[in-house]
Design an enzyme around this catalytic site. Structure first.
Site, PDB file in Angstrom:
ATOM      1  N   SER A 270       0.857  -1.201   0.000  1.00  0.00           N
ATOM      2  CA  SER A 270       0.000   0.000   0.000  1.00  0.00           C
ATOM      3  C   SER A 270       0.882   1.236   0.000  1.00  0.00           C
ATOM      4  CB  SER A 270      -0.853   0.021   1.277  1.00  0.00           C
ATOM      5  OG  SER A 270      -0.036   0.428   2.383  1.00  0.00           O
ATOM      6  N   ASP A 271       0.308   2.351  -0.379  1.00  0.00           N
ATOM      7  CA  ASP A 271       1.058   3.589  -0.161  1.00  0.00           C
ATOM      8  C   ASP A 271       0.965   3.913   1.333  1.00  0.00           C
ATOM      9  OD1 ASP A 271       1.471   6.551  -2.249  1.00  0.00           O
ATOM     10  OD2 ASP A 271       2.472   5.920  -0.412  1.00  0.00           O
ATOM     11  N   TRP A 272       1.680   4.942   1.715  1.00  0.00           N
ATOM     12  CA  TRP A 272       1.879   5.310   3.120  1.00  0.00           C
ATOM     13  C   TRP A 272       0.547   5.424   3.871  1.00  0.00           C
ATOM     14  CZ3 TRP A 272       6.887   6.520   4.975  1.00  0.00           C
ATOM     15  CH2 TRP A 272       6.947   7.020   6.272  1.00  0.00           C
ATOM     16  N   ALA A 274      -2.137   4.080   3.544  1.00  0.00           N
ATOM     17  CA  ALA A 274      -3.308   4.172   2.662  1.00  0.00           C
ATOM     18  C   ALA A 274      -4.402   3.186   3.080  1.00  0.00           C
ATOM     19  CB  ALA A 274      -2.900   3.920   1.212  1.00  0.00           C
TER      20      ALA A 274
END
Ligand code: GLC
Length: 745
Positions: A270-272, A274
């Site tokens: 996942s992104d940060w 997210a």
């Protein structure tokens, strides 16, 4: 948008003994150890090193981001390998976006080189430097097709075209990963942000995206498909929601397309934070629901968030997820670690010095040179001649700004390594002519005009003015979108003041996005657009200014006349009422008594028309380049055959030049409306003064294919136009027909 890709490197971890090792490991892991492998923590913000080491020893952490101290990585890896129960090593991640210690141009600038081979070499150097610091995973390349200059992250993109973005994405993936992920100096790439982040509404970062299926399939997905086919070891899900479903929970895309349709079996991170942000989006009610949605969608690792660690066990206990799902996620993470050779003895990073510094700096300088786009060269004011100069007035806030010239997303580059334009000009002058410097403004946002008189006086006392303007690095990149894309601060006033002197003016613009240059274009005689060129901005620009190299950069993104034209991109649709020169009547030409139907009813702006200031693919050289007509080997293309498309390219100038001849096609009638042009190839051609070269391309049905409404990738019979030219607006096309071989009835 088909692309002939190099064969993907063999993914190492699929050998039978590797799979046996992974399967055996998973079978011996506790649930807590499994969940640990699905967590990435931020070393820069987490607790102290001893606390992290304790968590690693307990098997609670599978990967760490922002750990770049060689010895610290060694200590952490030792804790993982020797002290944790199963000795599973760590993934050590870093945003190596356009260089690690040696900083290359921002990706948008690298794209302006139209030289994927050179970009691959730069990525290789970046990997060597990062690996030497213990990094084994980079969150790059960013493959978000970007058509909105307001968006700060356009700086990290390869621009507006899917074909070009795919080429550069593959170049970076293969540069980072090399022939073998486990080889010293190879690091895992990460294709991000899956998918459609570049379509953030209004160019405002993190904003919602609404992308019709046709655009998703033919614009935003293809670069990721190319990167996956090239063997990208990982993919990152985007922050953004797509048509109401956040990418990080988007099962249709993450499982349906990425894994099931494309066969991607690497790690999906996942992104940060997210996953937890699914709650903020209003898609999940709680962290627990968010964790469930992300697991169902197929996200393996949670980057820097609490959802997996806090909820996976309860979700298992409540039977909402199966252990088999967790095991699959863990298997993919372990397989990546195996591919990287992290389990092997001596899986430590290579010695800090891998490869010599000299060749890195030469590549850095060459890529910076090739990224610069010459937008204006009135009266051939460039290249300058050292021997007929007595003094240059160097002005502007970006002439001597070592950190600003590096651009956004630079964590490990040192501004002290930078050579600025001012420093490089002083080196070139070396007593032969005088270089006088006045920044005039403290930085690109400075509105103080109190030193304009001083600037005028300095220019009056010099032969020529060289003004370095643009955007400080902070004005582009993540969370740094702008509603206006003019030169910030008092920079235009500075140019106006310099123009009043009547002296020749050359502007060099350093920026992280296309800027609206309409008002400043008349104020300069020469204009070099350099993006943020990196560590060796100065020497690269000096090489171009004095003709030791000829500008060859081409725009990977359209430059609008004003922000009001956005979104504007070359591969637009024709519409039912396309503007033509005779249907466009601009606001100053409208007769006083004009009434509702006084002139053409077509798709344009009364004030800024419909054409950009500079089109995609545009770039001048020091040559005078002319193209001959497009010649076809036939006006019929059979599906099983290929068509040769040729044009001559001549340099009528007095300077050698590298011209980038571009191949565009147009599908005149399709089951979906097709763009008025689509880039399908290009050739960088070196031309001596007076030299003519033939440029040829082979076109097959494969090159004409697109994703139809039924989701098939196919080329449809019918008429096509084809151009070979200098940009996305020039040239006269030739026409051919694609036909299926008609078997006699
Ligand atoms: C950021 C970015 C992503 C980056 C990650 C780690 O928020 O969106 O591109 O790789 O976090 O820094």
């Amino acid at each position: 948008m088909p692309l002939d890709l190099p064969p993907a490197p063999v993914r190492q971890a699929d050998s039978s003994d590797d799979l046996a090792l992974v399967t055996d490991l998973v079978s011996r892991m506790t649930l807590a150890e499994k969940i640990g492998q699905l967590r990435q923590i931020d070393a820069a913000a987490a607790a102290t090193e001893p606390a992290i080491i304790e968590a690693v020893r307990r098997g609670e952490v599978g990967s760490i981001i922002n750990l770049v101290d060689f010895e610290q990585v060694r200590r952490m890896q030792a804790a993982a390998r020797q002290d944790s129960r199963l000795g599973i090593p760590l993934l050590v991640a870093r945003d190596v976006i356009h260089g690690f210690r040696t900083i290359f141009p921002i990706p948008l600038g690298q794209a302006a080189s139209w030289n994927p081979d050179l970009v691959r070499t730069a990525a290789r150097i970046s990997a060597l430097e990062a690996a030497a610091a213990g990094v084994n995973w980079t969150f790059s390349p960013m493959l978000d097709v970007s058509r909105d200059a307001r968006w700060g992250r356009i700086a990290e993109s390869f621009g507006e075209d899917p074909y070009l973005t795919a080429l550069f994405g593959v170049a970076m993936v293969t540069g980072y990963q090399g022939d073998r992920l486990s080889a010293p100096g190879s690091i895992a790439a990460c294709a991000k942000h899956f998918v459609g982040y570049g379509a953030s509404e209004g160019g405002r970062d993190y904003n919602t995206t609404n992308i019709p299926t046709n655009e998703l399939n033919n614009v935003y997905l293809p670069p990721f498909q190319a990167a996956v086919a090239a063997g990208a070891a990982s993919v990152m899900s985007s922050f953004s929601d797509l048509d109401g479903v956040p990418a990080t929970a988007n099962k249709a895309l993450l499982r349906g397309v990425l894994r099931d349709k494309w066969g991607f079996d690497g790690v999906l991170i996942s992104d940060w934070n997210a996953i937890q942000e699914l709650v903020v989006h209003g898609y999940s009610g709680t962290d627990r629901e968010a964790a469930l949605a992300a697991v169902q969608a197929g996200v393996d690792i949670e980057m820097n968030g609490p959802a997996y660690a806090g909820s996976l066990e309860a979700l298992l206990d409540d039977g909402l997820i199966e252990m088999a799902q967790i095991d699959d996620m863990v298997r993919r993470v372990l397989a990546l670690k195996l591919s990287l050779g992290l389990f092997e003895d001596g899986g430590d990073p290579p010695s800090p010095e891998v490869g010599s510094g000299a060749d890195r700096l030469e590549v850095c300088r060459e890529l910076a040179r090739q990224s610069v786009v010459l937008l204006k060269n009135e009266h051939q004011i460039l290249p300058l001649r050292r021997d007929n100069l007595t003094s240059i007035a160097v002005l502007g806030p970006l002439a001597d700004a070592p950190a600003e010239q590096l651009g956004t997303w630079v964590f490990d580059g040192e501004p002290a390594d930078s050579v600025t334009p001012l420093q490089a000009l002083r080196d070139v002058a070396a007593g032969r002519f005088e270089v006088r410097f006045l920044p005039v403004l403290a930085n690109s946002r400075d509105r103080d005009t109190s030193r304009l008189d001083e600037a005028r006086a300095l220019v009056m006392a010099s032969d020529i003015a060289l003004v370095c303007l643009g955007e400080d690095a902070i004005l582009s990149g993540e969370a740094h979108s702008r509603a206006r894309i003019d030169l910030p601060g008092a920079q235009r006033a500075l140019l106006e003041a310099v123009r009043e002197t009547g002296k020749p003016v050359i502007a060099i613009i350093l920026a992280g996005r296309p800027l609206a240059l309409t008002e400043i274009l008349p104020l300069v005689d020469g204009l070099l657009f350099a993006w943020h060129p990196g560590t060796l901005a100065g020497p690269a620009l000096a090489d171009l200014l004095f003709g030791d190299a000829s500008p060859s950069g081409r725009l990977p993104v359209t430059f609008p006349r004003s922000v009001g034209q956005i979104p504007i991109h070359y591969n637009r649709k024709n519409t039912g009422r396309p503007p033509t020169p005779d249907t466009v009547l601009l606001i100053d030409e409208i007769p006083a008594d004009a009434r509702q139907t006084s002139f053409g009813m077509t798709a344009f702006y009364l004030d800024d028309g419909h054409t950009p200031l500079f089109p995609f693919g545009f770039g001048l050289t020091y040559g005078e380049i002319a193209y001959g007509p497009v010649a076809l080997s036939s006006d019929l293309l059979d599906r099983s055959a290929s068509l040769t498309v040729t044009a001559s390219v001549t340099n009528h100038g007095h300077h050698a030049a590298t011209e980038t001849a571009q191949l565009y096609v147009r599908d005149l009638v399709g089951s979906l409306t097709r763009p008025i042009r689509d880039l399908r190839g290009f050739r960088r051609v070196m031309l001596q003064p007076g030299e003519t070269r033939q440029v040829s391309f082979q076109i097959t049905a494969h090159d004409l294919a697109f994703h139809t409404a039924e989701g098939r990738l196919e080329a449809e019979d019918g008429l096509f136009d084809v151009w070979i030219g200098p940009d996305a607006e020039s040239g006269t096309p030739a026409r051919f027909r694609l036909q299926s071989r008609h078997r006699p009835t």
